[in-house]
Structure formats: structure tokens, C-alpha cells
Design a protein around this motif. Structure first.
Motif, short mmCIF file in Angstrom:
data_model
loop_
_atom_site.label_atom_id
_atom_site.label_comp_id
_atom_site.label_asym_id
_atom_site.label_seq_id
_atom_site.Cartn_x
_atom_site.Cartn_y
_atom_site.Cartn_z
N ARG A 97 0.84 -1.20 0.00
CA ARG A 97 0.00 0.00 0.00
C ARG A 97 0.88 1.25 0.00
N HIS A 98 2.18 1.08 0.01
CA HIS A 98 3.11 2.21 0.09
C HIS A 98 3.44 2.73 -1.31
N LYS A 99 3.02 3.95 -1.59
CA LYS A 99 3.14 4.52 -2.93
C LYS A 99 4.57 4.56 -3.45
N SER A 100 5.52 4.96 -2.60
CA SER A 100 6.91 5.05 -3.05
C SER A 100 7.49 3.67 -3.36
N THR A 101 7.14 2.68 -2.55
CA THR A 101 7.61 1.32 -2.80
C THR A 101 7.05 0.80 -4.11
N ILE A 102 5.77 1.02 -4.33
CA ILE A 102 5.14 0.58 -5.58
C ILE A 102 5.79 1.26 -6.78
N LYS A 103 5.99 2.56 -6.67
CA LYS A 103 6.59 3.32 -7.78
C LYS A 103 7.99 2.79 -8.11
N LEU A 104 8.79 2.52 -7.08
CA LEU A 104 10.14 2.02 -7.30
C LEU A 104 10.12 0.61 -7.91
N LEU A 105 9.30 -0.27 -7.36
CA LEU A 105 9.24 -1.64 -7.87
C LEU A 105 8.70 -1.69 -9.30
N LYS A 106 7.77 -0.81 -9.62
CA LYS A 106 7.21 -0.77 -10.99
C LYS A 106 8.27 -0.37 -12.02
N GLN A 107 9.34 0.31 -11.59
CA GLN A 107 10.42 0.63 -12.51
C GLN A 107 11.12 -0.64 -12.97
N TYR A 108 11.19 -1.63 -12.10
CA TYR A 108 11.86 -2.89 -12.42
C TYR A 108 10.89 -3.95 -12.94
N PHE A 109 9.63 -3.84 -12.54
CA PHE A 109 8.60 -4.79 -12.94
C PHE A 109 7.39 -4.02 -13.47
N PRO A 110 7.54 -3.37 -14.63
CA PRO A 110 6.46 -2.50 -15.11
C PRO A 110 5.15 -3.22 -15.39
N GLU A 111 5.22 -4.51 -15.66
CA GLU A 111 4.02 -5.28 -15.98
C GLU A 111 3.32 -5.81 -14.74
N ALA A 112 3.88 -5.55 -13.56
CA ALA A 112 3.35 -6.13 -12.32
C ALA A 112 1.94 -5.63 -12.00
N LYS A 113 1.16 -6.55 -11.49
CA LYS A 113 -0.15 -6.22 -10.94
C LYS A 113 0.10 -5.77 -9.50
N VAL A 114 -0.62 -4.74 -9.05
CA VAL A 114 -0.44 -4.22 -7.70
C VAL A 114 -1.73 -4.45 -6.91
N ILE A 115 -1.57 -5.06 -5.73
CA ILE A 115 -2.71 -5.20 -4.82
C ILE A 115 -2.28 -4.68 -3.45
N GLY A 116 -3.21 -4.08 -2.74
CA GLY A 116 -2.89 -3.48 -1.45
C GLY A 116 -2.91 -4.45 -0.30
N HIS A 117 -3.62 -5.57 -0.46
CA HIS A 117 -3.76 -6.53 0.63
C HIS A 117 -4.05 -7.90 0.03
N LEU A 118 -3.47 -8.94 0.61
CA LEU A 118 -3.71 -10.31 0.16
C LEU A 118 -4.35 -11.09 1.29
N SER A 119 -5.63 -11.37 1.16
CA SER A 119 -6.35 -12.14 2.19
C SER A 119 -6.19 -13.64 1.98
N ASP A 120 -6.18 -14.05 0.73
CA ASP A 120 -6.17 -15.48 0.41
C ASP A 120 -5.08 -15.77 -0.62
N PRO A 121 -4.06 -16.56 -0.24
CA PRO A 121 -2.98 -16.88 -1.18
C PRO A 121 -3.48 -17.56 -2.46
N ASN A 122 -4.65 -18.18 -2.39
CA ASN A 122 -5.21 -18.83 -3.58
C ASN A 122 -5.65 -17.83 -4.64
N ASP A 123 -5.70 -16.55 -4.28
CA ASP A 123 -6.03 -15.51 -5.26
C ASP A 123 -4.86 -15.22 -6.20
N ILE A 124 -3.66 -15.72 -5.86
CA ILE A 124 -2.47 -15.52 -6.68
C ILE A 124 -2.27 -16.76 -7.54
N PRO A 125 -2.16 -16.63 -8.86
CA PRO A 125 -1.96 -17.79 -9.71
C PRO A 125 -0.66 -18.54 -9.38
#
Length: 101
Positions: free
Chosen positions: A8-36
Motif C-alpha cells: 500500500r506504500h506509494k513510493s515502494t510501488i513506484k520504485l518496484l514498478k520501474q523494475y517490474f512495469p508489468e506487475a499487478k499491484v494489490i494493497g492486501h492479500l487475504s487469500d494466497p489462492n487468489d495468486i496464480p
């Protein structure tokens, strides 16, 4: 491989998106089964969730911040993140319940 940033941290997301521009961003993961299965997941998650992701064939990279006491609790900018952030892949994890008798 799908890349998922969990933060949920904007600066962290912005920095990581520079290296992984295609990444999907979610703020919270309740169920690991939601991740392929087979995805690369980057963030900070409870250890039990990490263990479940690894069992399902995902890779997990933890965002580790080793920041000085005077910066704790403050929103870090991109330059500060570059200085204090380290990415650590957790490749194996074995958990067992600790019972206090």
C-alpha cells in the motif's frame, strides 16, 4: 510468469514498478489462492501466507527495509528507498506449530 506487488506504500510501488512495469499491484492479500500458481510475489506478507505461496509454486521476494531510527514511521521517498531497501527471495520455508505446555 505473472508478477504481483503486494503493498500500500506509494513510493515502494513506484520504485518496484520501474523494475517490474508489468506487475499487478494489490494493497492486501487475504487469500494466497487468489495468486496464480507460479507467480512472482513481491512485498511483505505474514509468514504463513508466504509458506502457502511457496507450496503453490510461487516465488516470494520480501521487501526488507533497514532504516535508521530517525526515519522510522515516516514516509520514505524513492531516493531513501533505494538506499535502505533490499529485496530478499525466500526459497524455502518450513513451519511447525510451537506448543507451550
Amino acid at each position: 510468469m505473472e508478477v504481483v506487488i503486494v503493498s500500500r506504500h506509494k513510493s515502494t510501488i513506484k520504485l518496484l514498478k520501474q523494475y517490474f512495469p508489468e506487475a499487478k499491484v494489490i494493497g492486501h492479500l487475504s487469500d494466497p489462492n487468489d495468486i496464480p500458481s507460479g507467480s512472482l510475489v513481491i512485498g511483505n506478507l505474514p509468514i504463513e501466507t508466504v509458506a502457502e505461496l511457496l507450496k503453490r509454486g510461487c516465488k516470494f521476494v520480501s521487501v526488507v527495509l533497514n532504516i535508521p531510527p530517525e526515519l522510522r514511521g515516516k514516509e520514505l521517498g524513492e531516493e531513501e528507498l533505494r538506499r535502505y531497501m533490499k529485496l530478499v527471495e525466500i526459497q524455502e520455508l518450513k513451519l511447525s506449530e510451537f506448543i507451550i505446555s
